[in-house]
Design an enzyme around this catalytic site. Sequence first.
Site, short mmCIF file in Angstrom:
data_model
loop_
_atom_site.label_atom_id
_atom_site.label_comp_id
_atom_site.label_asym_id
_atom_site.label_seq_id
_atom_site.Cartn_x
_atom_site.Cartn_y
_atom_site.Cartn_z
N LYS A 1 0.87 -1.18 0.00
CA LYS A 1 0.00 0.00 0.00
C LYS A 1 0.90 1.23 0.00
CE LYS A 1 -3.54 -1.97 2.94
NZ LYS A 1 -3.78 -2.11 4.34
N ARG B 1 6.29 1.69 6.88
CA ARG B 1 5.72 1.04 8.05
C ARG B 1 6.48 -0.29 8.26
NH1 ARG B 1 -0.49 -0.89 9.09
NH2 ARG B 1 -0.11 -1.53 11.21
N HIS C 1 -0.04 -2.03 16.60
CA HIS C 1 -0.91 -0.89 16.27
C HIS C 1 -0.38 0.41 16.89
CE1 HIS C 1 -4.58 -3.81 15.96
NE2 HIS C 1 -4.11 -3.59 14.76
N HIS D 1 -8.48 0.44 19.44
CA HIS D 1 -8.35 0.23 18.00
C HIS D 1 -9.09 -1.06 17.68
CE1 HIS D 1 -5.91 0.31 14.11
NE2 HIS D 1 -6.42 -0.92 14.13
N ASN E 1 -10.34 -5.57 12.18
CA ASN E 1 -10.18 -7.03 12.06
C ASN E 1 -9.25 -7.52 13.15
OD1 ASN E 1 -11.66 -8.12 9.96
ND2 ASN E 1 -10.34 -7.11 8.46
N ASP F 1 -16.32 -10.84 9.77
CA ASP F 1 -16.64 -9.44 9.52
C ASP F 1 -17.79 -9.00 10.41
OD1 ASP F 1 -17.98 -7.12 8.17
OD2 ASP F 1 -16.32 -7.41 6.79
N PHE F 2 -17.58 -7.91 11.14
CA PHE F 2 -18.58 -7.48 12.12
C PHE F 2 -19.88 -7.01 11.48
CE2 PHE F 2 -16.90 -7.75 16.43
CZ PHE F 2 -15.57 -8.12 16.16
N GLY G 1 -11.80 0.29 11.72
CA GLY G 1 -13.04 -0.05 11.01
C GLY G 1 -14.27 -0.13 11.88
N GLU H 1 -14.69 3.07 14.47
CA GLU H 1 -15.12 4.30 13.81
C GLU H 1 -16.54 4.20 13.27
OE1 GLU H 1 -12.22 5.21 10.71
OE2 GLU H 1 -10.61 4.80 12.12
N ASN H 2 -16.95 2.96 12.91
CA ASN H 2 -18.18 2.82 12.12
C ASN H 2 -19.36 2.12 12.78
OD1 ASN H 2 -17.15 4.00 9.64
ND2 ASN H 2 -15.79 2.22 9.60
P1 ADP Z 1 -7.95 -4.11 9.58
O1 ADP Z 1 -7.57 -4.63 10.93
O2 ADP Z 1 -7.96 -5.17 8.52
O3 ADP Z 1 -7.24 -2.83 9.18
P2 ADP Z 1 -10.32 -2.44 9.70
O4 ADP Z 1 -9.81 -1.44 10.64
O5 ADP Z 1 -10.51 -2.03 8.27
O6 ADP Z 1 -9.49 -3.77 9.75
O7 ADP Z 1 -11.71 -2.98 10.27
C1 ADP Z 1 -12.43 -3.97 9.63
C2 ADP Z 1 -13.63 -4.34 10.48
O8 ADP Z 1 -14.46 -3.19 10.68
C3 ADP Z 1 -14.50 -5.41 9.83
O9 ADP Z 1 -14.86 -6.42 10.75
C4 ADP Z 1 -15.72 -4.64 9.42
O10 ADP Z 1 -16.85 -5.42 9.45
C5 ADP Z 1 -15.81 -3.58 10.49
N1 ADP Z 1 -16.66 -2.48 10.00
C6 ADP Z 1 -16.41 -1.60 9.03
N2 ADP Z 1 -17.49 -0.80 8.83
C7 ADP Z 1 -18.45 -1.20 9.72
C8 ADP Z 1 -19.78 -0.78 10.03
N3 ADP Z 1 -20.35 0.22 9.38
N4 ADP Z 1 -20.42 -1.45 11.01
C9 ADP Z 1 -19.87 -2.46 11.67
N5 ADP Z 1 -18.61 -2.90 11.42
C10 ADP Z 1 -17.91 -2.28 10.48
#
Ligand code: ADP
Length: 400
Positions: A14, A91, A180, A208, A211, A283-284, A331, A334-335
């Site tokens: 990346k 990184r 992290h 944090h 995944n 995946d959450f 992920g 934040e979401n």
């Molecule tokens: P990585 O550790 O691979 O960098 P990320 O920080 O991208 O992972 O996080 C991925 C996780 O965040 C996944 O399990 C995904 O389902 C979850 N995620 C992303 N968007 C949402 C959302 N809107 N609601 C719930 N879970 C989410």
Amino acid sequence: MKVLVINCGSSSLKYQLMDMDTKNSLAKGLVERIGLPGAMLTHRPKDSEKEVITAELPDHVAAIKLVLEAIVDPEFGVINSLADIDAVGHRVLHGGEKVSGSVLIDDAVKQAIEECIELGPLHNPANLAGILACEKMIPGTPQVAVFDTAFHQSMPPESYLYGIPYELYEKYKIRRYGFHGTSHKYVSQRAAGMLGKRIEKLKLISCHLGNGSSITAIKYGKSVETSMGFTPLEGLMMGTRSGDLDPSIVSFIMNKEKWSGDQVNDFLNKRCGVLGLSGVSSDFRDLQKAAEEGNVRAQLALDVFVHDVKKYIGAYAALLDGVDGIIFTAGLGENSPLIRSSICETLGYLGVNIDEEKNTTVRGQEMDISKWGAKCRVLVIPTNEELMIALDTKEIVNQE
Ligand code: ADP
């Protein structure tokens, strides 16, 4: 000043080109399938359409060459010449005990990264390959290594030592390292900015949650305890990683299943966590959907995850002797309003009191989601590891 940030995996890379005067990204992209058939680059310039390029990419040198060509391409490039790249920030996963901050790369640093291959067997070789590839393709451009473990080197021995003979720590360097670090450092600095206080005055807990998930106790700007350990397997239950468990379970499973050490390690890293518990997904988003539709095991996996996070927050609040702010990032952090509100539900005793309207409306921006007057602030902060790497790189190169 322009800094190219590189994050090399074993078969992926990346990158992001950052303009440090504006702190904006000029272009970013991803190379996939390095060393495999069907390699490709997806290049995303800031103000135009993405460009997908397929090519034979036998190694990281070929991948870096393709990235550099894309960055200066007359049609979809974003700078005129490679001479416009002032520095490269890499990184790097593991710096072991030798590295407690970001460093300008020289022979000694490359050797330190090599010596840590044993501790980061999947990532460190790829990180080193990326460094060597840049040295070859843009010789003379300063390169900086930013380590995932470095931020946690401030942990005191009572945090990083395990209850095993001290000789094993000395002989094999078995201890907690934590990961992290770049993300925890970035969001804690942003939190200080949001709260309008100096970081040296704040006690923070940074969650944090992605995944891979980890929680860090940050006292006056320094990591004092973190949930990941010798490897990123320890701590919270994650997408596919088991997180904490009774160590005797390992030999128990090995005996029952007639597995080798490598097999059980692979199992604990790839087939456990919320995936193993739910049988649905790692995946959450899938888990939340399945739970809403009545899948009992998906709900159970979410419940265990939330329980784990609360347990760590409580433990870290005790270690810190109070907490001024809890940060949610990555992920999931934040979401997912649901996960945040489930975690915060029983944290009232710490002075947590979130505003559900703010919790459900925050999207991709930094926000304090607490109610007015709450003693412990709850902050949602999108992580930006690339920017943190670029900031460290700029600082180090400017010092030279
Ligand atoms: P990585 O550790 O691979 O960098 P990320 O920080 O991208 O992972 O996080 C991925 C996780 O965040 C996944 O399990 C995904 O389902 C979850 N995620 C992303 N968007 C949402 C959302 N809107 N609601 C719930 N879970 C989410």
